[in-house]
Design a protein around this motif. Structure first.
Motif, mmCIF file in Angstrom:
data_model
loop_
_atom_site.group_PDB
_atom_site.id
_atom_site.type_symbol
_atom_site.label_atom_id
_atom_site.label_comp_id
_atom_site.label_asym_id
_atom_site.label_seq_id
_atom_site.Cartn_x
_atom_site.Cartn_y
_atom_site.Cartn_z
ATOM 1 N N GLY A 230 40.030 44.068 40.572
ATOM 2 C CA GLY A 230 40.474 42.691 40.440
ATOM 3 C C GLY A 230 41.043 42.337 39.087
ATOM 4 O O GLY A 230 41.569 41.230 38.912
ATOM 5 N N ARG A 269 44.160 48.516 45.846
ATOM 6 C CA ARG A 269 44.288 47.064 45.779
ATOM 7 C C ARG A 269 44.860 46.498 47.076
ATOM 8 O O ARG A 269 44.375 45.495 47.606
ATOM 9 C CB ARG A 269 45.184 46.681 44.598
ATOM 10 C CG ARG A 269 44.476 46.742 43.263
ATOM 11 C CD ARG A 269 45.427 46.510 42.108
ATOM 12 N NE ARG A 269 44.687 46.214 40.875
ATOM 13 C CZ ARG A 269 45.202 46.312 39.669
ATOM 14 N NH1 ARG A 269 46.471 46.713 39.518
ATOM 15 N NH2 ARG A 269 44.471 46.021 38.596
ATOM 16 N N CYS A 273 43.209 43.818 49.851
ATOM 17 C CA CYS A 273 43.909 42.608 50.285
ATOM 18 C C CYS A 273 44.067 42.590 51.799
ATOM 19 O O CYS A 273 43.850 41.558 52.445
ATOM 20 C CB CYS A 273 45.286 42.537 49.622
ATOM 21 S SG CYS A 273 45.261 42.280 47.826
ATOM 22 N N ASP A 276 40.788 41.648 53.475
ATOM 23 C CA ASP A 276 40.441 40.232 53.349
ATOM 24 C C ASP A 276 41.352 39.346 54.184
ATOM 25 O O ASP A 276 40.913 38.332 54.734
ATOM 26 C CB ASP A 276 40.501 39.806 51.882
ATOM 27 C CG ASP A 276 39.355 40.388 51.064
ATOM 28 O OD1 ASP A 276 38.453 41.005 51.663
ATOM 29 O OD2 ASP A 276 39.369 40.236 49.830
ATOM 30 N N GLN A 282 37.506 34.481 55.769
ATOM 31 C CA GLN A 282 38.274 34.174 54.568
ATOM 32 C C GLN A 282 39.599 33.493 54.897
ATOM 33 O O GLN A 282 40.525 33.473 54.088
ATOM 34 C CB GLN A 282 38.512 35.453 53.763
ATOM 35 C CG GLN A 282 37.220 36.146 53.360
ATOM 36 C CD GLN A 282 37.423 37.227 52.327
ATOM 37 O OE1 GLN A 282 38.032 37.007 51.302
ATOM 38 N NE2 GLN A 282 36.899 38.405 52.605
ATOM 39 N N LEU A 285 41.133 30.915 52.476
ATOM 40 C CA LEU A 285 41.786 31.346 51.241
ATOM 41 C C LEU A 285 43.257 31.645 51.491
ATOM 42 O O LEU A 285 43.606 32.237 52.517
ATOM 43 C CB LEU A 285 41.104 32.593 50.679
ATOM 44 C CG LEU A 285 39.663 32.442 50.193
ATOM 45 C CD1 LEU A 285 39.099 33.793 49.792
ATOM 46 C CD2 LEU A 285 39.601 31.469 49.012
ATOM 47 N N ALA A 289 45.715 33.691 46.787
ATOM 48 C CA ALA A 289 44.378 33.708 46.185
ATOM 49 C C ALA A 289 43.709 35.059 46.405
ATOM 50 O O ALA A 289 43.048 35.604 45.515
ATOM 51 C CB ALA A 289 43.525 32.587 46.772
ATOM 52 N N ILE A 290 43.867 35.601 47.593
ATOM 53 C CA ILE A 290 43.313 36.920 47.883
ATOM 54 C C ILE A 290 43.992 37.977 47.013
ATOM 55 O O ILE A 290 43.342 38.867 46.462
ATOM 56 C CB ILE A 290 43.469 37.246 49.381
ATOM 57 C CG1 ILE A 290 42.530 36.363 50.208
ATOM 58 C CG2 ILE A 290 43.209 38.726 49.650
ATOM 59 C CD1 ILE A 290 42.704 36.504 51.702
ATOM 60 N N ARG A 293 42.701 37.901 43.530
ATOM 61 C CA ARG A 293 41.344 38.463 43.465
ATOM 62 C C ARG A 293 41.384 39.969 43.252
ATOM 63 O O ARG A 293 40.506 40.548 42.604
ATOM 64 C CB ARG A 293 40.604 38.136 44.755
ATOM 65 C CG ARG A 293 39.251 38.836 44.895
ATOM 66 C CD ARG A 293 38.753 38.764 46.319
ATOM 67 N NE ARG A 293 38.402 37.404 46.701
ATOM 68 C CZ ARG A 293 38.098 37.042 47.950
ATOM 69 N NH1 ARG A 293 38.171 37.919 48.921
ATOM 70 N NH2 ARG A 293 37.761 35.796 48.209
ATOM 71 N N TRP A 294 42.427 40.620 43.791
ATOM 72 C CA TRP A 294 42.495 42.076 43.725
ATOM 73 C C TRP A 294 43.592 42.580 42.795
ATOM 74 O O TRP A 294 44.108 43.670 42.962
ATOM 75 C CB TRP A 294 42.691 42.651 45.128
ATOM 76 C CG TRP A 294 41.514 42.395 46.015
ATOM 77 C CD1 TRP A 294 41.461 41.587 47.109
ATOM 78 C CD2 TRP A 294 40.202 42.929 45.861
ATOM 79 N NE1 TRP A 294 40.194 41.592 47.654
ATOM 80 C CE2 TRP A 294 39.399 42.409 46.908
ATOM 81 C CE3 TRP A 294 39.605 43.802 44.946
ATOM 82 C CZ2 TRP A 294 38.058 42.718 47.051
ATOM 83 C CZ3 TRP A 294 38.269 44.121 45.087
ATOM 84 C CH2 TRP A 294 37.515 43.590 46.134
#
Length: 336
Positions: A230, A269, A273, A276, A282, A285, A289-290, A293-294
């Protein structure tokens, strides 16, 4: 203690659903139920372990096939070691044929076609066991040397095989009590144990001993990257500095495992994603945003990388997977 939060438990009563679920969590295969009279029942519990994954499976009698066409469409380049706990399976792969029963284990290669027939136990217990799948690049010896072990029965009742079986069974039972960092370490331990078993059967224990130091370093580096995915500031230079090695040495280490540092970091990564985006919990989100996060702070960079990797935009992928879930197709955990 916090839990991993990624253990997924799915039960189905249609062979078509089972084919779709296993395609997402394991590898894509053609599956047919053996009996047209008895109801088909199957269950899959997936437990991510960093770049590897552990799964518990049980299913009614079936026939499964992985064809050259399916391999061309999708090949995660994995090995799958299955410890059989109940039922019996007949498997053909790489010109080898084996009949594997309870107390034995067998190795599959996702890059090679196979045919498998699974039958229930004489008392009616569904076929099944524990599967551990991991990228071929994590082995400390060339994958091609394992051709003669594919579809060959190996004991899980004595020697290194028993240690692997006991470890996987215990790890599956205690998985929910483990933190994400615990899961990464469990994956590292599992790969080491499986490598020892395979080397034992290949009479190549010397390879394990000679390459153990390089392998340990590679696993330390990949675990470090997993824990810092992240952080958008995670670069090749920073990874090398954190392990007191030169950038050139880091590149060479990854090249020995058939990958580059930047490509491996990018794929890890994007996979987080993707997982998620497919998670209904989730949905609140945004895709950006996801992505942030990564390690993707710029949405445009993320959209471009995601589309190049998966062939669709993040939004289109999310809409498609949530539509499938709404239609009654439960989604198991994605492969690492």
């Amino acid at each position: 203690m916090g839990t991993t939060g990624e253990c997924v438990d799915v039960s189905v009563e249609e062979v078509g659903q089972w084919a779709e679920i296993t395609a997402l969590a394991l590898v894509t295969t053609r599956i047919k139920a053996v009996s047209q009279e008895k109801p088909f029942v199957a269950r899959l519990r997936t437990m991510p372990l960093g770049a590897s994954q552990m799964s518990e499976l049980s299913y009614s009698a079936l026939v499964s096939q992985r064809t050259p066409r399916l391999i061309r469409q999708s090949d995660p380049e994995l090995f799958q070691l299955v410890v059989i706990n109940s039922g019996r399976q007949r498997i053909e792969q790489a010109r080898n044929t084996g009949v594997i029963g309870s107390g034995q284990m067998v190795l599959y290669d996702s890059s090679r076609p196979f045919d498998a027939f699974a039958e229930e136990s004489p008392v009616g217990t569904r076929a099944g066991g524990v599967m551990f799948q991991f990228p071929k690049s994590m082995l400390c010896f060339p994958a091609r040397r394992l051709d003669r072990l594919l579809a060959v029965p190996m004991t899980a009742r004595r020697g290194p095989g028993r240690l692997v079986a006991q470890f996987l069974t215990a790890a599956a039972a205690e998985y929910r009590a483990c933190t994400p960092s615990d899961a990464l370490r469990l994956g590292t331990t599992a790969v080491d144990l499986v490598s020892t078993v395979l080397a034992h059967h290949l009479d190549r224990m010397s390879d394990v001993l000679v390459d153990s130091r390089k392998r340990a370093l590679y696993l330390r580096v990949t675990s470090f990257v997993q824990e810092h995915l992240g952080d958008p500031a995670l670069t090749v230079d920073r990874i090398a500095a954190a392990h007191h090695m030169s950038v050139r040495s880091l590149h060479r280490l990854f090249q020995q495992h058939g990958n580059s540092v930047r490509a491996w970091l990018r794929d890890q990564r994007l996979e987080r994603c993707r997982r998620d985006l497919a998670d209904p919990l989730q949905r609140h989100l945004s895709a950006s945003a996801i992505a942030a996060r990564w390690g993707y702070p710029r949405p445009a960079d993320f959209n471009r990388a995601f589309r190049a990797r998966y062939g669709v935009t993040p939004g289109a992928y999310r809409n498609r997977t949530h539509h499938e879930t709404a239609a009654g197709i439960s989604r198991p955990a994605a492969k690492p």
